[in-house]
Design a protein around this motif. Sequence first.
Motif, PDB file in Angstrom:
ATOM      1  N   ASP A 245       0.825  -1.209   0.000  1.00 32.34           N
ATOM      2  CA  ASP A 245       0.000   0.000   0.000  1.00 32.34           C
ATOM      3  C   ASP A 245       0.856   1.255   0.000  1.00 32.34           C
ATOM      4  OD1 ASP A 245      -2.445  -1.316  -0.072  1.00 32.34           O
ATOM      5  OD2 ASP A 245      -2.569  -1.450   2.114  1.00 32.34           O
TER       6      ASP A 245
ATOM      7  N   ARG B  99       2.791   1.588  -3.547  1.00 31.49           N
ATOM      8  CA  ARG B  99       2.088   1.653  -4.834  1.00 31.49           C
ATOM      9  C   ARG B  99       2.321   2.971  -5.548  1.00 31.49           C
ATOM     10  NH1 ARG B  99      -3.870   1.976  -2.347  1.00 31.49           N
ATOM     11  NH2 ARG B  99      -3.742   4.155  -1.756  1.00 31.49           N
TER      12      ARG B  99
ATOM     13  N   GLY C 230       6.399   0.777  -6.699  1.00 29.26           N
ATOM     14  CA  GLY C 230       6.210  -0.637  -6.393  1.00 29.26           C
ATOM     15  C   GLY C 230       7.046  -1.098  -5.210  1.00 29.26           C
TER      16      GLY C 230
END
Length: 165
Positions: A30, A33, A37
């Motif tokens: 989370d 993101r 990544g």
Amino acid sequence: MEHFSTGRLTAERLHEAHLADLVALHRDADVSRYLGGVRTPEVTKTYLATNMAHWDQHGFGLWTLRTQDGAFAGRAGIRHILVDDVDEIEIAYAFKREFWGLGFASEIASALTDFGLSHLELPSLIGIVYTGNGASRRVLEKSSYLLERSTIRHGEDVVIYRKRR
């Protein structure tokens, strides 16, 4: 400035002892993101070395952030970054999920902006935000950054915000 404080955070210049905290931060899907990544421990170790070298070269860079009770909250900083072949100086921040929505990003963005424009006397600072990251866009807007343009970075649509001295 290797250390500084805001109302609720203390910041310490990034160094080797912060590797475990950064690895945990960068492994959270989370959190990562909007950072390109999830990163392996090896990639984070390289990231740490690169950002420590930035301090040595420029006299500023990334800090780790802790709450008043000493809990690791995230990382933030001011650093040179190449954007569309132009050397820019950005503010950047990433917080552990448990610290989202509590105003910490706005607090640190304000402190970094003041430090960069007033103390370092930089002509401007940018913030790079994935187009879909509404929370970070609002943080920059609250700190009086203006939307400058859209571009693609690492294959993703991003927007560039800028604040001038």
